[in-house]
Design an enzyme around this catalytic site. Structure first.
Site, short mmCIF file in Angstrom:
data_model
loop_
_atom_site.label_atom_id
_atom_site.label_comp_id
_atom_site.label_asym_id
_atom_site.label_seq_id
_atom_site.Cartn_x
_atom_site.Cartn_y
_atom_site.Cartn_z
N GLN A 213 0.87 -1.11 0.07
CA GLN A 213 0.07 0.04 -0.15
C GLN A 213 0.82 1.17 -0.09
OE1 GLN A 213 -2.66 -2.08 3.32
NE2 GLN A 213 -3.19 0.05 3.16
N PHE A 244 -6.13 -3.80 3.66
CA PHE A 244 -6.61 -3.45 5.02
C PHE A 244 -5.72 -2.75 5.79
CE2 PHE A 244 -8.66 -7.49 3.33
CZ PHE A 244 -9.79 -6.87 2.74
N GLU A 248 0.90 -1.90 4.60
CA GLU A 248 1.43 -0.45 4.68
C GLU A 248 2.70 -0.55 4.84
OE1 GLU A 248 0.45 3.88 6.82
OE2 GLU A 248 -0.99 2.45 6.93
N ARG A 326 -4.74 7.42 17.22
CA ARG A 326 -5.94 7.61 16.80
C ARG A 326 -7.26 6.82 17.67
NH1 ARG A 326 -8.84 8.53 11.76
NH2 ARG A 326 -6.98 9.41 10.54
N ARG A 358 -7.52 -1.43 8.97
CA ARG A 358 -8.63 -0.49 8.64
C ARG A 358 -9.31 0.10 9.89
NH1 ARG A 358 -13.04 -3.11 4.68
NH2 ARG A 358 -13.87 -1.44 3.84
N PHE A 360 -7.44 1.93 11.77
CA PHE A 360 -5.85 2.54 12.44
C PHE A 360 -6.19 3.01 14.00
CE2 PHE A 360 -2.30 5.28 12.25
CZ PHE A 360 -1.41 4.38 11.72
N THR A 462 -3.17 11.45 10.63
CA THR A 462 -3.02 12.45 11.69
C THR A 462 -1.36 12.81 11.55
OG1 THR A 462 -2.40 10.30 12.97
CG2 THR A 462 -4.63 11.48 13.24
N ALA A 531 -5.73 5.44 5.73
CA ALA A 531 -6.78 6.53 6.24
C ALA A 531 -7.76 7.12 5.49
CB ALA A 531 -5.43 7.97 6.44
N GLU A 733 -12.78 3.38 5.63
CA GLU A 733 -12.54 2.89 6.90
C GLU A 733 -13.96 3.12 7.76
OE1 GLU A 733 -8.10 3.53 8.33
OE2 GLU A 733 -8.86 5.05 7.62
#
Length: 784
Positions: A213, A244, A248, A326, A358, A360, A462, A531, A733
Site C-alpha cells: 500500500q 486493509f 502499509e 487515533r 482498517r 487504524f 494524523t 486513512a 474505513e
C-alpha cells in the site's frame, strides 16, 4: 448517422463522476484474468526465497548452524542480518528497532532470522527446516492484561488528550462507575498474502514488484537496506488481493529480502511466504485493554470520563504510536464528553509488532466509548439508544458549547442526529424492540437482541505531512488519456474512481482513460493508500493535472479560433469553440501540432489541518464521515451460538463518486468489522506461539454468517462540508465501525436473561464461548 456524428450529439459521457460504474477489474477478478505478482511471467533464472523464523519468543542466539541449510538441494545462498549491505532496519518511523533479519537476539516467536534462496520455492521451504539454532531464553511478556500502562515498558511515547477536569467532574457527579474492557486484535487475512519480486538492473538499479500500500516507503526501505540512493530503486504495483492496512509497512521486509538477494546474486528473486508463516511473522490489529471511569446524572447525561487505552504493540514501534493516538481521537465516537481525559499506552510485548488495520485504532477507541454508553444505560435503566442520543454532539456544533472534541477540534459538519433518526424510523427500531421483548418473554432458550450504534470518523492522516498526493496525466494525439497516481488498488475501487474524475474533467468516456500501475518511477514521494484518503488525495491530484491540460487546450482553442475563453466549453467527447463543435481528439491533435504541452503533473495537499501532539490540540481531521447501523441477533443461551438476523445501515459518502463501489465498501466493511468483534480470535500460548495461524484455526466471517436480511443505503442528501473532490466523502474505513451494532445486539440479547438489570460487559471478540460465559455471569449476578 455515422459513429462520428453520434459522438458529437451525445449528451452524456460514459462513466463520469456519480456514475454507478463497476470496478475496472471486476470481470478480471471473476475470470482469473487479473494479474497479481504471482501471476507475472518470471524472468529466466528466477530464484525463490523463504524466511527462517525463530522458535523462541525472547532470547539471545547462542549459535546458528546453517551448514545443512546451505548444502540442501537447490539452495543457492543463505542470507543473515550480517549480509545486509546497507542498514539492517525497516522501521517505518525511523526508530531503528525493526531489523530486516534479527542479529544476536530475537524478540518474538516467528521473527525472521535468515532467508534461504533456492531454485524453487519448495526447495527453499524445505531447506529452512534444517537450521540448527540454539537460544538462551530471556523473560518474556505476551499479554497486556497484567501490565501497568502507566509504568511498564512502552515501544513509543503515549499520548494524553485532555479537555476540562475529568477527575473533578467524575467526583462531583451524582453517580459514577468504573470498569475494564478487553478488545481483541485481528489478522488482515487478505486473499493474496505478502509477495515481492525483485529484478536486478545495471549499476545499483533494482525493480521491485511489491504487494504494498506504500510504494514510496518500500522504495526508501529497500534503498536503505541496499545502501543505495532511492533513485536506484523502482517499486511497482498494479493491484493487491487485499491490504486493509497490513501492506502499509509489513511489505517492507519481503521487498528488502528479495532485493538484497537479487542484487547479490544478479538474478530475479521472488518471495511468497505460505499462509502460516505470513500470519506468524507479520503484524495485526492491536488488541487493547481499556480502563474507564465515568460520572453521570440520573438521566444518563455523561459529565466526565477518564480513559486509559493500553495496547499490545509487540516488540517494535512500527505504527503503534499513530495507531494508539487515533484510538484516543475516537474515544468520543459521536458523543460530547463535557470533561475528558484519555491516555494511551503502547506497550512492549514479545509478540509480532502490530501494525495498521482498517480504522487504524479508531475502532478500538469507539468500542471503548460505546461500552461507557452501555454502562450508563444499564445504570439508569434506559435503552442504550436513548443514552446515545442524549449525549450526541450538538447539531449546532461549537456555538452550543457541546461541539468540541477531546483534541479541541470543533465538529462543524455533524449529521449524526439526522442519520440516526432516519435509520431509527426506516428500520422500525421501536416496533422491533417491543416485538423482541415479547418474543424473549415466551422463549426460555433462544433470546433476541437489538442495537443501533452510530459512527463519527475523522478523515485525514494524523501525520500531517502524509496528506499530500501526486498524479501524472498525458493526453495523446488520438484523444486517449494516460493516468498515473500514487494511490494503490487493493480491491477498493480507487483506480476506477480516480479515472472517473479525469474523464469528468475532459468530458470524455471512461474507456478513453487508461489506468496504469502505480510506480515510484512516475509519481514520487507518495503517501500510503490508507486513512481512507485514497480518493480524496489522489482524486484531487489527478483533477489538478487534468485541469492544467484542459486549461491549456482552452487557451489554445480561444487563440486559434479567435473567441473568448468563456466560449470554449468542454461537452461530452467534444469541445464547443464559439459556434462550432470539435471532437476532443481533433482538438488535442491540433494542440499537439501547435506545440502545446499535453502532459501535466498534478499535486494536492489537504488544507486546514494541523496537529500539535505535545499539546494534544489541533485540527487533525479535514472532515468527519458519519453512519449508523441497527442489528438484530438471536442467541442460544445453552451453547452461546448466535445468528445475525437482520442489519440495516444508513451511511453517508457525500456526493458519491461511484455509488456501486461505495455500497460494496460499506457492505464489506461492516462484515469485516462484525468478524473482528465476533469470531476472529487471536490466541498465543505460554511460549508466545501464535496458535491461530491458518484458516483451520482462525475464523473469518463466511457468506453464511452475513445478516439474513441486509439492508444498506447511502444518504442521498449527503454532501461534504469541505470542498473535497466533487464534494464526496471517504468510505474505506468509516463503515468498518458499523459492526459495533452486532456486538451490542449480542450484549442486549445476553442482558435479556436477567430482564436487562445487569450490564453484560461483553468483551470482544464475542465468540460463542464468551457469549455463553456472559449469559451465566449475568444470571449469577442477577440472582445473588
Amino acid at each position: 448517422m455515422t459513429a462520428h456524428q453520434s459522438n458529437l450529439t451525445s449528451s452524456r459521457i460514459s462513466g463520469g463522476v456519480a456514475t454507478d460504474r463497476r470496478h475496472d477489474s471486476a470481470h478480471k477478478h471473476v475470470t482469473g484474468e487479473a494479474v497479481y505478482i504471482d501471476d507475472m511471467p518470471e524472468p529466466a533464472g528466477t530464484l525463490h526465497a523463504c524466511l527462517g523464523l525463530s522458535t523462541a519468543a525472547h532470547a539471545t542466539i547462542r549459535s546458528m548452524d546453517l551448514s545443512a541449510v546451505r548444502s540442501a538441494p537447490g539452495v543457492i545462498d543463505v542470507l543473515t542480518g550480517e549480509d545486509v549491505p546497507g542498514e539492517n532496519d525497516i522501521s517505518p518511523t525511523g526508530k531503528h528497532d525493526e531489523p530486516v533479519l534479527a542479529v544476536g537476539k530475537v524478540q518474538f516467536f516467528g521473527q525472521p532470522i535468515f532467508a534461504v534462496i533456492a531454485k524453487t520455492r519448495e526447495q527453499a521451504r524445505r531447506a529452512c527446516r534444517l537450521a540448527k539454532v540454539e537460544y538462551d531464553e530471556l523473560p518474556a511478556v505476551f499479554d497486556i492484561a497484567g501490565l501497568d500502562p502507566l509504568s511498564d515498558r512502552l515501544v513509543t511515547p503515549g499520548l494524553t488528550l485532555k479537555r476540562g477536569e475529568a477527575a473533578a467532574a467524575i467526583a462531583g457527579a451524582p453517580r459514577s462507575l468504573k470498569g475494564r474492557m478487553a478488545i481483541g486484535g485481528q489478522d488482515h487475512f487478505y486473499l493474496e498474502g505478502h509477495i515481492a519480486l525483485a529484478v536486478p538492473g545495471e549499476d545499483h538499479d533494482v525493480t521491485v514488484y511489491s504487494s504494498t500500500q506504500h510504494p514510496s516507503e518500500v522504495q526508501h526501505m529497500v534503498a536503505h537496506a541496499l545502501g543505495v540512493p532511492s533513485h536506484a530503486v523502482t517499486v511497482e504495483i498494479r493491484r493487491m488481493g487485499g491490504g486493509f492496512g497490513g501492506k502499509e509497512t509489513q511489505s517492507n521486509q519481503f521487498a528488502a529480502i528479495a532485493a538484497i538477494a537479487a542484487k547479490r546474486l544478479g538474478r530475479a528473486v521472488k518471495i511468497r511466504p505460505d499462509r502460516d508463516d505470513d500470519m506468524t511473522a507479520t503484524g495485526k490489529r492491536h488488541d487493547f485493554v481499556v480502563d474507564y471511569e465515568v460520572g453521570f446524572d440520573d438521566e444518563g447525561n455523561i459529565l466526565g470520563v477518564d480513559f486509559v487505552y493500553a495496547a499490545r504493540c509487540g516488540f517494535s514501534s512500527d505504527l503503534s504510536g499513530p495507531v494508539t493516538d487515533r484510538a484516543l481521537f475516537h474515544c468520543d465516537n459521536a458523543y460530547f464528553w463535557p470533561a475528558v481525559k484519555a491516555v494511551s499506552a503502547p506497550l512492549y510485548t514479545n509478540t509480532v509488532s502490530n501494525t495498521a488495520f482498517r480504522g487504524f485504532g479508531g475502532p478500538q477507541g469507539m468500542v471503548g466509548a460505546e461500552r461507557v454508553i452501555e454502562e450508563v444505560a444499564f445504570a439508569v435503566g434506559k435503552d442504550p439508544l436513548e443514552i446515545r442520543k442524549l449525549n450526541f454532539y450538538d447539531a449546532a456544533g461549537e456555538s452550543s458549547g457541546r461541539g468540541v472534541t477531546p483534541y479541541h477540534q470543533p465538529v462543524e459538519d455533524n449529521v449524526v442526529h439526522r442519520i440516526v433518526a432516519e435509520l431509527e424510523q426506516s428500520c422500525d427500531y421501536a416496533g422491533r424492540r417491543r416485538e423482541i421483548a415479547a418474543f424473549n418473554a415466551n422463549s426460555p432458550i433462544v433470546k433476541r437482541g437489538i442495537a443501533l450504534t452510530p459512527v463519527k470518523f475523522g478523515i485525514s492522516f494524523t501525520a500531517t505531512h502524509y496528506n499530500q498526493a501526486g498524479a501524472l496525466v498525458h493526453a495523446y494525439t488520438d484523444g486517449s488519456v494516460h493516468l498515473n497516481h500514487g494511490g494503490t488498488e487493493m480491491g477498493q475501487g480507487l483506480y476506477i474512481k480516480v479515472a472517473q474524475v479525469v474523464a469528468e474533467e475532459f468530458q470524455i468516456d471512461i474507456e478513453q482513460v487508461k489506468i496504469t500501475a502505480t510506480t515510484t518511477g512516475k509519481v514520487p514521494n507518495t503517501s500510503a493508500t490508507a486513512a481512507s484518503s485514497g480518493s480524496d488525495l489522489n482524486g484531487m491530484a489527478a483533477q489538478n493535472a487534468a485541469r492544467q491540460i484542459r486549461d491549456r487546450l482552452t487557451a489554445f482553442a480561444a487563440e486559434k479560433y479567435e473567441v473568448p475563453v468563456e466560449q470554449v466549453v468542454f461537452l461530452p467527447n467534444r469541445v464547443r469553440v464559439g459556434n462550432q463543435e470539435i471532437p476532443f481528439a481533433d482538438l488535442v491533435k491540433q494542440a499537439y501540432m501547435a506545440r502545446i504541452q499535453l502532459s501535466a503533473a498534478g499535486f494536492y495537499k489537504t488544507p486546514k489541518i494541523h496537529w500539535d501532539r505535545d499539546k494534544g490540540r489541533g485540527h487533525p481531521f479535514y472532515y468527519f464521515a458519519y453512519g449508523a447501523a441497527c442489528s438484530e441477533v438471536s442467541i442460544d443461551t445453552l451453547t452461546g451460538e448466535y445468528v445475525v438476523e437482520r442489519t440495516d445501515i444508513l451511511h453517508e459518502t457525500g456526493r458519491s463518486l461511484n455509488r456501486a463501489i461505495d455500497l460494496g465498501q460499506v457492505e464489506g466493511a461492516f462484515i469485516q468489522g462484525m468478524g473482528w468483534l465476533t469470531t476472529e480470535e487471536l490466541v498465543w500460548d505460554d511460549k508466545g506461539r501464535l496458535r491461530t495461524h491458518a484458516p483451520s484455526t482462525y475464523k473469518i466471517p463466511l457468506a453464511s454468517d452475513r445478516p439474513k436480511i441486509f439492508n444498506v443505503a447511502l444518504a442521498d442528501w449527503s454532501e461534504a462540508f469541505e470542498p473535497t473532490v466533487h464534494r464526496s466523502k471517504a468510505v474505506g474505513e468509516p463503515p468498518f465501525m458499523l459492526g459495533m451494532a452486532v456486538l451490542h445486539a449480542l450484549s442486549d440479547a445476553v442482558a435479556s436473561v436477567a430482564e436487562h438489570r445487569v450490564c453484560p460487559r461483553l468483551d470482544a471478540p464475542a465468540t460463542p464461548e464468551r457469549v455463553l460465559m456472559a449469559v451465566e455471569r449475568v444470571r449469577k449476578v442477577a440472582s445473588g
